[in-house]
Write a protein that holds these residues in place. Sequence first.
Motif, PDB file in Angstrom:
ATOM      1  N   ILE A 223       1.040  -1.135   0.135  1.00  0.00           N
ATOM      2  CA  ILE A 223       0.004  -0.004   0.002  1.00  0.00           C
ATOM      3  C   ILE A 223       0.934   0.958   0.031  1.00  0.00           C
ATOM      4  O   ILE A 223       1.451   1.419   0.901  1.00  0.00           O
ATOM      5  CB  ILE A 223      -0.800  -0.123   1.523  1.00  0.00           C
ATOM      6  N   ASP A 224       0.956   1.986  -1.139  1.00  0.00           N
ATOM      7  CA  ASP A 224       1.829   3.121  -1.338  1.00  0.00           C
ATOM      8  C   ASP A 224       1.213   4.475  -0.479  1.00  0.00           C
ATOM      9  O   ASP A 224       0.032   4.666  -0.811  1.00  0.00           O
ATOM     10  CB  ASP A 224       2.187   3.255  -2.805  1.00  0.00           C
ATOM     11  N   HIS A 225       1.862   5.163   0.197  1.00  0.00           N
ATOM     12  CA  HIS A 225       1.178   6.192   1.143  1.00  0.00           C
ATOM     13  C   HIS A 225       0.339   5.700   1.849  1.00  0.00           C
ATOM     14  O   HIS A 225       0.273   5.875   3.101  1.00  0.00           O
ATOM     15  CB  HIS A 225       0.940   7.485   0.061  1.00  0.00           C
ATOM     16  N   GLY A 226      -0.951   5.044   1.416  1.00  0.00           N
ATOM     17  CA  GLY A 226      -1.996   4.472   2.400  1.00  0.00           C
ATOM     18  C   GLY A 226      -3.037   5.299   2.858  1.00  0.00           C
ATOM     19  O   GLY A 226      -4.088   4.573   3.132  1.00  0.00           O
ATOM     20  N   MET A 227      -2.898   6.680   3.193  1.00  0.00           N
ATOM     21  CA  MET A 227      -3.836   7.406   3.844  1.00  0.00           C
ATOM     22  C   MET A 227      -5.316   7.124   3.277  1.00  0.00           C
ATOM     23  O   MET A 227      -5.289   7.414   2.161  1.00  0.00           O
ATOM     24  CB  MET A 227      -3.514   8.717   4.094  1.00  0.00           C
ATOM     25  N   GLY A 228      -6.293   6.775   4.091  1.00  0.00           N
ATOM     26  CA  GLY A 228      -7.523   6.719   3.418  1.00  0.00           C
ATOM     27  C   GLY A 228      -8.046   5.360   2.730  1.00  0.00           C
ATOM     28  O   GLY A 228      -9.091   5.188   2.208  1.00  0.00           O
ATOM     29  N   VAL A 229      -7.141   4.435   2.683  1.00  0.00           N
ATOM     30  CA  VAL A 229      -7.313   3.082   2.240  1.00  0.00           C
ATOM     31  C   VAL A 229      -8.477   2.324   3.180  1.00  0.00           C
ATOM     32  O   VAL A 229      -8.160   2.247   4.427  1.00  0.00           O
ATOM     33  CB  VAL A 229      -6.031   2.332   1.888  1.00  0.00           C
ATOM     34  N   VAL A 230      -9.483   1.898   2.305  1.00  0.00           N
ATOM     35  CA  VAL A 230     -10.536   0.812   3.275  1.00  0.00           C
ATOM     36  C   VAL A 230     -10.706  -0.513   2.545  1.00  0.00           C
ATOM     37  O   VAL A 230     -10.929  -0.506   1.371  1.00  0.00           O
ATOM     38  CB  VAL A 230     -11.939   1.554   3.219  1.00  0.00           C
ATOM     39  N   ILE A 231     -10.371  -1.623   3.139  1.00  0.00           N
ATOM     40  CA  ILE A 231     -10.669  -2.910   2.649  1.00  0.00           C
ATOM     41  C   ILE A 231     -11.512  -3.737   3.576  1.00  0.00           C
ATOM     42  O   ILE A 231     -11.537  -3.686   4.696  1.00  0.00           O
ATOM     43  CB  ILE A 231      -9.520  -3.615   2.574  1.00  0.00           C
ATOM     44  N   GLY A 232     -12.768  -4.027   2.683  1.00  0.00           N
ATOM     45  CA  GLY A 232     -13.746  -4.511   3.496  1.00  0.00           C
ATOM     46  C   GLY A 232     -13.586  -6.083   3.779  1.00  0.00           C
ATOM     47  O   GLY A 232     -12.521  -6.752   3.629  1.00  0.00           O
ATOM     48  N   GLY A 233     -14.437  -6.630   4.694  1.00  0.00           N
ATOM     49  CA  GLY A 233     -14.113  -7.828   5.250  1.00  0.00           C
ATOM     50  C   GLY A 233     -14.419  -9.084   4.348  1.00  0.00           C
ATOM     51  O   GLY A 233     -13.486 -10.165   4.792  1.00  0.00           O
ATOM     52  N   THR A 234     -14.794  -9.151   3.224  1.00  0.00           N
ATOM     53  CA  THR A 234     -14.989 -10.301   2.533  1.00  0.00           C
ATOM     54  C   THR A 234     -13.821  -9.988   1.281  1.00  0.00           C
ATOM     55  O   THR A 234     -14.098 -10.892   0.403  1.00  0.00           O
ATOM     56  CB  THR A 234     -16.274 -10.579   1.951  1.00  0.00           C
ATOM     57  N   ALA A 235     -13.181  -8.927   1.440  1.00  0.00           N
ATOM     58  CA  ALA A 235     -12.177  -8.764   0.257  1.00  0.00           C
ATOM     59  C   ALA A 235     -11.161 -10.009   0.317  1.00  0.00           C
ATOM     60  O   ALA A 235     -10.637 -10.357   1.460  1.00  0.00           O
ATOM     61  CB  ALA A 235     -11.762  -7.446   0.346  1.00  0.00           C
ATOM     62  N   GLU A 236     -10.908 -10.267  -1.157  1.00  0.00           N
ATOM     63  CA  GLU A 236      -9.582 -11.299  -1.152  1.00  0.00           C
ATOM     64  C   GLU A 236      -8.766 -10.623  -2.336  1.00  0.00           C
ATOM     65  O   GLU A 236      -8.987 -10.207  -3.255  1.00  0.00           O
ATOM     66  CB  GLU A 236     -10.095 -12.476  -1.707  1.00  0.00           C
ATOM     67  N   ILE A 237      -7.324 -10.584  -1.521  1.00  0.00           N
ATOM     68  CA  ILE A 237      -6.307 -10.030  -2.419  1.00  0.00           C
ATOM     69  C   ILE A 237      -5.226 -10.989  -2.777  1.00  0.00           C
ATOM     70  O   ILE A 237      -4.756 -11.851  -1.555  1.00  0.00           O
ATOM     71  CB  ILE A 237      -5.772  -8.713  -1.586  1.00  0.00           C
ATOM     72  N   GLY A 238      -4.740 -11.067  -3.799  1.00  0.00           N
ATOM     73  CA  GLY A 238      -3.584 -12.252  -4.251  1.00  0.00           C
ATOM     74  C   GLY A 238      -2.193 -11.410  -3.906  1.00  0.00           C
ATOM     75  O   GLY A 238      -2.043 -10.682  -3.291  1.00  0.00           O
ATOM     76  N   ASP A 239      -1.355 -12.094  -4.762  1.00  0.00           N
ATOM     77  CA  ASP A 239      -0.011 -11.801  -4.379  1.00  0.00           C
ATOM     78  C   ASP A 239       0.603 -10.663  -5.368  1.00  0.00           C
ATOM     79  O   ASP A 239      -0.084 -10.557  -6.390  1.00  0.00           O
ATOM     80  CB  ASP A 239       0.938 -13.040  -4.758  1.00  0.00           C
ATOM     81  N   ASP A 240       1.371  -9.867  -4.701  1.00  0.00           N
ATOM     82  CA  ASP A 240       1.795  -8.714  -5.675  1.00  0.00           C
ATOM     83  C   ASP A 240       0.954  -7.788  -6.008  1.00  0.00           C
ATOM     84  O   ASP A 240       1.430  -7.144  -7.096  1.00  0.00           O
ATOM     85  CB  ASP A 240       3.023  -9.305  -6.751  1.00  0.00           C
ATOM     86  N   VAL A 241       0.012  -7.259  -5.204  1.00  0.00           N
ATOM     87  CA  VAL A 241      -0.979  -6.461  -5.400  1.00  0.00           C
ATOM     88  C   VAL A 241      -0.588  -5.003  -4.883  1.00  0.00           C
ATOM     89  O   VAL A 241      -0.030  -4.942  -3.869  1.00  0.00           O
ATOM     90  CB  VAL A 241      -2.257  -6.715  -4.801  1.00  0.00           C
ATOM     91  N   THR A 242      -0.654  -4.038  -5.515  1.00  0.00           N
ATOM     92  CA  THR A 242      -0.569  -2.629  -5.298  1.00  0.00           C
ATOM     93  C   THR A 242      -1.530  -1.810  -5.042  1.00  0.00           C
ATOM     94  O   THR A 242      -2.293  -1.673  -6.007  1.00  0.00           O
ATOM     95  CB  THR A 242       0.658  -1.950  -6.019  1.00  0.00           C
ATOM     96  N   LEU A 243      -1.771  -0.949  -4.077  1.00  0.00           N
ATOM     97  CA  LEU A 243      -2.672  -0.085  -3.954  1.00  0.00           C
ATOM     98  C   LEU A 243      -2.385   1.081  -3.467  1.00  0.00           C
ATOM     99  O   LEU A 243      -1.321   1.324  -2.757  1.00  0.00           O
ATOM    100  CB  LEU A 243      -4.001  -0.268  -2.689  1.00  0.00           C
ATOM    101  N   TYR A 244      -2.789   2.275  -4.170  1.00  0.00           N
ATOM    102  CA  TYR A 244      -2.555   3.694  -3.736  1.00  0.00           C
ATOM    103  C   TYR A 244      -3.396   4.258  -2.918  1.00  0.00           C
ATOM    104  O   TYR A 244      -4.233   3.687  -2.399  1.00  0.00           O
ATOM    105  CB  TYR A 244      -2.315   4.613  -5.076  1.00  0.00           C
ATOM    106  N   GLN A 245      -3.194   5.383  -2.293  1.00  0.00           N
ATOM    107  CA  GLN A 245      -3.754   6.105  -1.417  1.00  0.00           C
ATOM    108  C   GLN A 245      -5.462   6.380  -1.892  1.00  0.00           C
ATOM    109  O   GLN A 245      -5.549   6.595  -2.825  1.00  0.00           O
ATOM    110  CB  GLN A 245      -3.117   7.436  -0.734  1.00  0.00           C
TER     111      GLN A 245
END
Length: 269
Positions: free
Chosen positions: A80-102
């Motif tokens: 997670i780059d920078h990160g502020m304000g990121v929201v990930i819900g309870g049934t979310a599924e994230i694989g390998d090498d994933v990138t999220l921005y703020q």
Amino acid sequence: MFSRIKEDINSVFDRDPAARTSFEVLLNYPGLHAIWFHRVSHKLWCANWKLLARVFSTFSRWLTGIEIHPGATIGRRFFIDHGMGVVIGGTAEIGDDVTLYQGVTLGGTSWKPGKRHPTLEDNVVIGAGAQVLGPITIGKGGKVGSNSVVVKDLPANATAVGIPGRIVPDKPSKGEGQQREAAAKKYGFDAYAVSHDNPDPVAKAIGRLLDHVHLMDDRVSALCKEVNSLGGNICDQNLPELRVGEFIEDEKAAAQRRESKVSSFDPEI
């Protein structure tokens, strides 16, 4: 545990050129801190210590500005780059090498129990401020442009931009020309959407409509000339030409107005 932490730190160097040393990354990257807190809260959640898991995730949100529900499933080398304000819900599924921005939200569109949040497969990139909503799947290598809203499945290696998110074609169709092809290659994905001519799908659609209208005007004008040459009397007045500038403010003029306002500002007032 320490091998996973080392792996996480190394993944930062692969995706953030601003990272200098491992110690700096360890101390100053809230995205990593949020992931490490989540691993603890997720284990508590799976062990049915749900209240303690929620308390732990809330403390993580307070500390990092990133909210990850303890029920979310996250793969390896998640960044997670920078990160502020990121929201990930309870049934979310994230694989390998994933990138999220703020500012990214992996949210739901329903209050019904069950799977409500997105699934991100391996190597997905979600741009700043993007919203990925509902029990949809972003395929491997998929990209979502900044500030886009995606509510439908995205195929592998595809790029979605706009509201609602639309797929940007990798290759333009026949007849679009070299200019559109170059633009597609240059602006296929933008994590921050800072390009003034980033190809918004709606703007492209309006541009094609204008092209169509101009072509019809030319054909009608040619038809009028032929009718008049045969003795008719139609099309005495020319239709006003449609210009994109009538719909979109000229960027250069806007910049000049901004500069004039700044130059006329008196700080002593």
